[in-house]
Scaffold this motif. Structure first.
Motif, PDB file in Angstrom:
ATOM      1  N   ALA A 135       0.833  -1.209   0.000  1.00  0.00           N
ATOM      2  CA  ALA A 135       0.000   0.000   0.000  1.00  0.00           C
ATOM      3  C   ALA A 135       0.862   1.251   0.000  1.00  0.00           C
ATOM      4  CB  ALA A 135      -0.936  -0.008   1.211  1.00  0.00           C
ATOM      5  N   VAL A 136       1.933   1.235   0.791  1.00  0.00           N
ATOM      6  CA  VAL A 136       2.839   2.385   0.837  1.00  0.00           C
ATOM      7  C   VAL A 136       3.492   2.601  -0.525  1.00  0.00           C
ATOM      8  CG1 VAL A 136       4.986   3.271   1.831  1.00  0.00           C
ATOM      9  CG2 VAL A 136       3.267   2.216   3.313  1.00  0.00           C
ATOM     10  N   LYS A 137       3.929   1.525  -1.162  1.00  0.00           N
ATOM     11  CA  LYS A 137       4.536   1.645  -2.490  1.00  0.00           C
ATOM     12  C   LYS A 137       3.561   2.234  -3.494  1.00  0.00           C
ATOM     13  CE  LYS A 137       7.931  -2.118  -2.082  1.00  0.00           C
ATOM     14  NZ  LYS A 137       8.310  -3.474  -2.574  1.00  0.00           N
ATOM     15  N   ARG A 138       2.319   1.753  -3.470  1.00  0.00           N
ATOM     16  CA  ARG A 138       1.309   2.265  -4.405  1.00  0.00           C
ATOM     17  C   ARG A 138       1.023   3.735  -4.146  1.00  0.00           C
ATOM     18  NH1 ARG A 138      -2.342  -3.083  -3.557  1.00  0.00           N
ATOM     19  NH2 ARG A 138      -1.327  -4.395  -5.109  1.00  0.00           N
ATOM     20  N   GLY A 139       0.924   4.073  -2.870  1.00  0.00           N
ATOM     21  CA  GLY A 139       0.666   5.470  -2.532  1.00  0.00           C
ATOM     22  C   GLY A 139       1.787   6.387  -2.978  1.00  0.00           C
ATOM     23  N   ILE A 140       3.022   5.941  -2.809  1.00  0.00           N
ATOM     24  CA  ILE A 140       4.174   6.738  -3.238  1.00  0.00           C
ATOM     25  C   ILE A 140       4.177   6.907  -4.751  1.00  0.00           C
ATOM     26  CG2 ILE A 140       6.696   6.750  -3.434  1.00  0.00           C
ATOM     27  CD1 ILE A 140       6.787   5.448  -0.661  1.00  0.00           C
ATOM     28  N   ILE A 141       3.842   5.841  -5.474  1.00  0.00           N
ATOM     29  CA  ILE A 141       3.784   5.927  -6.938  1.00  0.00           C
ATOM     30  C   ILE A 141       2.726   6.944  -7.362  1.00  0.00           C
ATOM     31  CG2 ILE A 141       3.166   4.687  -9.051  1.00  0.00           C
ATOM     32  CD1 ILE A 141       4.458   2.199  -7.794  1.00  0.00           C
TER      33      ILE A 141
ATOM     34  N   TYR B  20       1.662   9.484  -5.631  1.00  0.00           N
ATOM     35  CA  TYR B  20       2.188  10.820  -5.332  1.00  0.00           C
ATOM     36  C   TYR B  20       3.166  11.263  -6.412  1.00  0.00           C
ATOM     37  CZ  TYR B  20       4.453  14.738  -3.106  1.00  0.00           C
ATOM     38  OH  TYR B  20       4.941  15.994  -2.853  1.00  0.00           O
ATOM     39  N   LEU B  21       4.066  10.378  -6.814  1.00  0.00           N
ATOM     40  CA  LEU B  21       5.073  10.738  -7.807  1.00  0.00           C
ATOM     41  C   LEU B  21       4.456  11.014  -9.169  1.00  0.00           C
ATOM     42  CD1 LEU B  21       7.956   8.275  -6.860  1.00  0.00           C
ATOM     43  CD2 LEU B  21       7.808  10.721  -6.381  1.00  0.00           C
ATOM     44  N   LEU B  22       3.381  10.299  -9.510  1.00  0.00           N
ATOM     45  CA  LEU B  22       2.684  10.574 -10.772  1.00  0.00           C
ATOM     46  C   LEU B  22       2.100  11.987 -10.749  1.00  0.00           C
ATOM     47  CD1 LEU B  22       0.806   7.201 -11.440  1.00  0.00           C
ATOM     48  CD2 LEU B  22       2.745   8.123 -12.731  1.00  0.00           C
ATOM     49  N   GLY B  23       1.506  12.359  -9.610  1.00  0.00           N
ATOM     50  CA  GLY B  23       0.975  13.710  -9.488  1.00  0.00           C
ATOM     51  C   GLY B  23       2.067  14.755  -9.519  1.00  0.00           C
TER      52      GLY B  23
ATOM     53  N   VAL C 181      -4.202  16.518  -6.744  1.00  0.00           N
ATOM     54  CA  VAL C 181      -5.207  15.462  -6.712  1.00  0.00           C
ATOM     55  C   VAL C 181      -4.574  14.078  -6.545  1.00  0.00           C
ATOM     56  CG1 VAL C 181      -6.999  14.283  -8.039  1.00  0.00           C
ATOM     57  CG2 VAL C 181      -6.906  16.782  -8.013  1.00  0.00           C
ATOM     58  N   LEU C 182      -3.663  13.699  -7.436  1.00  0.00           N
ATOM     59  CA  LEU C 182      -3.035  12.388  -7.328  1.00  0.00           C
ATOM     60  C   LEU C 182      -2.200  12.272  -6.052  1.00  0.00           C
ATOM     61  CD1 LEU C 182      -1.956  11.633 -11.014  1.00  0.00           C
ATOM     62  CD2 LEU C 182      -3.657  10.398  -9.658  1.00  0.00           C
ATOM     63  N   GLN C 183      -1.559  13.359  -5.672  1.00  0.00           N
ATOM     64  CA  GLN C 183      -0.786  13.344  -4.429  1.00  0.00           C
ATOM     65  C   GLN C 183      -1.702  13.070  -3.230  1.00  0.00           C
ATOM     66  OE1 GLN C 183      -0.524  15.545  -6.939  1.00  0.00           O
ATOM     67  NE2 GLN C 183       1.359  16.755  -6.814  1.00  0.00           N
ATOM     68  N   ARG C 184      -2.862  13.714  -3.207  1.00  0.00           N
ATOM     69  CA  ARG C 184      -3.796  13.483  -2.102  1.00  0.00           C
ATOM     70  C   ARG C 184      -4.311  12.047  -2.128  1.00  0.00           C
ATOM     71  NH1 ARG C 184      -8.271  17.564   0.111  1.00  0.00           N
ATOM     72  NH2 ARG C 184      -6.362  18.180   1.225  1.00  0.00           N
ATOM     73  N   ILE C 185      -4.618  11.532  -3.302  1.00  0.00           N
ATOM     74  CA  ILE C 185      -5.088  10.148  -3.390  1.00  0.00           C
ATOM     75  C   ILE C 185      -4.027   9.207  -2.824  1.00  0.00           C
ATOM     76  CG2 ILE C 185      -5.722   8.267  -4.955  1.00  0.00           C
ATOM     77  CD1 ILE C 185      -6.902  10.401  -6.827  1.00  0.00           C
ATOM     78  N   GLY C 186      -2.766   9.431  -3.173  1.00  0.00           N
ATOM     79  CA  GLY C 186      -1.686   8.581  -2.688  1.00  0.00           C
ATOM     80  C   GLY C 186      -1.550   8.629  -1.177  1.00  0.00           C
ATOM     81  N   ILE C 187      -1.554   9.828  -0.610  1.00  0.00           N
ATOM     82  CA  ILE C 187      -1.405   9.993   0.838  1.00  0.00           C
ATOM     83  C   ILE C 187      -2.588   9.369   1.578  1.00  0.00           C
ATOM     84  CG2 ILE C 187      -1.328  11.689   2.702  1.00  0.00           C
ATOM     85  CD1 ILE C 187       0.135  13.554   0.674  1.00  0.00           C
ATOM     86  N   VAL C 188      -3.795   9.661   1.107  1.00  0.00           N
ATOM     87  CA  VAL C 188      -4.997   9.131   1.745  1.00  0.00           C
ATOM     88  C   VAL C 188      -5.032   7.607   1.631  1.00  0.00           C
ATOM     89  CG1 VAL C 188      -7.513   9.019   1.556  1.00  0.00           C
ATOM     90  CG2 VAL C 188      -6.354  11.235   1.489  1.00  0.00           C
ATOM     91  N   PHE C 189      -4.601   7.071   0.486  1.00  0.00           N
ATOM     92  CA  PHE C 189      -4.592   5.622   0.283  1.00  0.00           C
ATOM     93  C   PHE C 189      -3.674   4.938   1.289  1.00  0.00           C
ATOM     94  CE2 PHE C 189      -2.768   1.834  -1.825  1.00  0.00           C
ATOM     95  CZ  PHE C 189      -3.926   1.084  -1.963  1.00  0.00           C
ATOM     96  N   ILE C 190      -2.485   5.485   1.486  1.00  0.00           N
ATOM     97  CA  ILE C 190      -1.531   4.884   2.430  1.00  0.00           C
ATOM     98  C   ILE C 190      -2.103   4.868   3.844  1.00  0.00           C
ATOM     99  CG2 ILE C 190       0.688   5.204   3.582  1.00  0.00           C
ATOM    100  CD1 ILE C 190       1.774   6.302   0.929  1.00  0.00           C
ATOM    101  N   ILE C 191      -2.540   6.013   4.316  1.00  0.00           N
ATOM    102  CA  ILE C 191      -3.009   6.128   5.701  1.00  0.00           C
ATOM    103  C   ILE C 191      -4.275   5.299   5.918  1.00  0.00           C
ATOM    104  CG2 ILE C 191      -3.858   7.723   7.454  1.00  0.00           C
ATOM    105  CD1 ILE C 191      -2.043   9.859   6.179  1.00  0.00           C
TER     106      ILE C 191
ATOM    107  N   ASN D 158      -9.564   1.218 -15.530  1.00  0.00           N
ATOM    108  CA  ASN D 158      -8.267   1.879 -15.726  1.00  0.00           C
ATOM    109  C   ASN D 158      -8.355   3.343 -15.302  1.00  0.00           C
ATOM    110  OD1 ASN D 158      -6.052   0.204 -16.890  1.00  0.00           O
ATOM    111  ND2 ASN D 158      -7.605  -0.282 -18.439  1.00  0.00           N
ATOM    112  N   ALA D 159      -8.934   3.562 -14.130  1.00  0.00           N
ATOM    113  CA  ALA D 159      -9.262   4.914 -13.691  1.00  0.00           C
ATOM    114  C   ALA D 159      -8.035   5.799 -13.520  1.00  0.00           C
ATOM    115  CB  ALA D 159     -10.052   4.846 -12.385  1.00  0.00           C
ATOM    116  N   ILE D 160      -7.046   5.322 -12.789  1.00  0.00           N
ATOM    117  CA  ILE D 160      -5.854   6.141 -12.545  1.00  0.00           C
ATOM    118  C   ILE D 160      -5.080   6.367 -13.839  1.00  0.00           C
ATOM    119  CG2 ILE D 160      -3.617   6.195 -11.384  1.00  0.00           C
ATOM    120  CD1 ILE D 160      -5.910   6.808  -9.548  1.00  0.00           C
TER     121      ILE D 160
END
Length: 386
Positions: A85-91, A93-96, A127-137, A310-312
């Motif tokens: 989950a952390v890896k996905r969230g970081i990815i 964030y980096l996409l954003g 937006v993508l950064q927030r999705i990543g952070i919220v996903f991890i937590i 294929n939303a993201i």
């Protein structure tokens, strides 16, 4: 995002509808000509456009409950699931972050400037950064916390955010307030992110800022609670639908009541906004679930399921495409230069429609254009998972 192991066609449909709407409102032909429902509220209040992002985060929560429930039940897999989950969230964030800095780097190269200047003014959140952070937590909370305590965490988050925003005096202002530039969340963004790294349209506050990420996590936890309920095997479908509708209506009413003291506001992601948007999302999924998964009406779902699986991917590509294509500069008859997409819009849309309709038709064309790509991927069973 990881796709749910136990899939609901209605959830894919609802996710796809949400992402298609997100792309529609993010890509008008002209930002100066937009129909009112396709614009964000000026500050307090809520338009249909203001519901899109919370709907998506809420759906992320539902998906977490479906995708990670087996891992939650097996303590031996907790660490592995959290790491993933952390890896996905970081990815995410980096996409954003890539979308935010891409154009700045290209401009620096073209202008023969230091690339470092791009990093000095890039927006750090989005937006993508927030999705990543919220996903991890939210994933960590789901794995480690019981369902009852997740509900308690949601209540605490909404109450604490309300207290912070309405009772804490803002340094330099002297009193608590919810105005654009002088609220506590804006003060924190300026102090930590600095004005150089906030939203370019304001420079003094960020709609995806630091403090407002807290209630955004609440939106995702709301979705998790719904997902846990929807996975239950001991509850029949009519009961699930009735519960979802009831929960949604109660949340909407509570949100509207709280709005009287803590206004519904997307930029601040107020606690009333969390309840209001989460309630409407619950009602929306209940309707989709009953029609699609229970009653079996599925033929009409394909266009949005195509977007949903294929939303993201499509959200990222929809953000990247105009940045890339507008790097191609064309010379207009008056000698000025403009980007390829801008020129295409001015030539093929503006002469044939009124300004506001040209803007809308362009946005619809954008959505349909990506549908062609996504349909090809769907037929080839190509699902890109972050």
């Amino acid at each position: 995002m990881s796709e749910p192991k136990q899939r609901l066609l209605s959830l894919d449909f609802f996710r796809g509808l949400t992402v298609a709407a997100m792309i529609l409102v993010n890509n008008p032909g002209s930002w100066g000509h937009i129909y009112a429902p396709l614009e964000h509220a000026e500050w307090n209040g809520c338009t249909p456009t203001d519901l899109i992002f919370p709907f998506f985060l809420w759906i992320v929560g539902v998906s977490i409950a479906f995708a990670m429930s087996s891992s939650k039940a097996d303590p031996a897999t907790h660490q592995k699931t959290i790491i993933k989950a952390v890896k996905r969230g970081i990815i995410l964030y980096l996409l954003g972050f890539f979308l935010a800095i891409f154009g700045k780097i290209i401009s620096a190269i073209i202008d023969d400037k230091s690339i470092w200047e791009a990093f000095q003014t890039v927006r750090l959140l989005g937006v993508l950064q927030r999705i990543g952070i919220v996903f991890i937590i939210s994933s960590i909370i789901f794995i480690k916390v019981s369902t009852k305590n997740i509900f308690r965490a949601l209540i605490i988050i909404l109450a604490v955010y309300w207290a912070l925003m309405t009772f804490i005096p803002v340094p330099g202002v002297g009193y608590p307030n919810l105005e654009k530039e002088t609220n506590l969340a804006a003060w924190i963004d300026r102090g930590i992110l600095t004005e150089a790294h906030t939203w370019a349209s304001s420079k003094t506050w960020d709609p995806e800022g630091i403090l407002s990420t807290l209630p955004a996590i609440g939106t995702c936890l709301f979705g998790i609670l719904v997902g846990v309920w929807m996975r239950r095997k001991d509850v029949d479908n009519p009961t699930k639908v009735a519960w979802l509708f009831t929960t949604g209506i109660i949340a909407v009413v509570l949100g509207l009541l709280w709005n009287l003291q803590f206004p519904i506001n997307k930029a601040l992601w107020t606690s009333s906004y969390v309840l209001y948007a989460g309630g409407l999302a619950s009602i929306g999924l209940a309707l989709c679930y009953w029609i699609i998964d229970v009653q079996g009406f599925k033929k009409f779902t394909t266009p949005f399921v195509v977007y949903g699986v294929n939303a993201i991917t499509v959200f990222f590509l929809a953000g990247l495409a105009p940045r890339v294509l507008n790097l191609i500069q064309l010379t207009k008859p008056d000698g000025t230069k403009t980007g390829l997409l801008v020129r295409f819009y001015e030539t093929c849309y503006m002469p044939f429609f009124s300004p506001i309709n040209a803007s809308l038709v362009w946005a619809i064309t954008y959505v349909l254009g990506f549908y062609v790509l996504l349909y090809f991927m769907y037929k080839k069973n190509i699902i890109i998972k972050v």
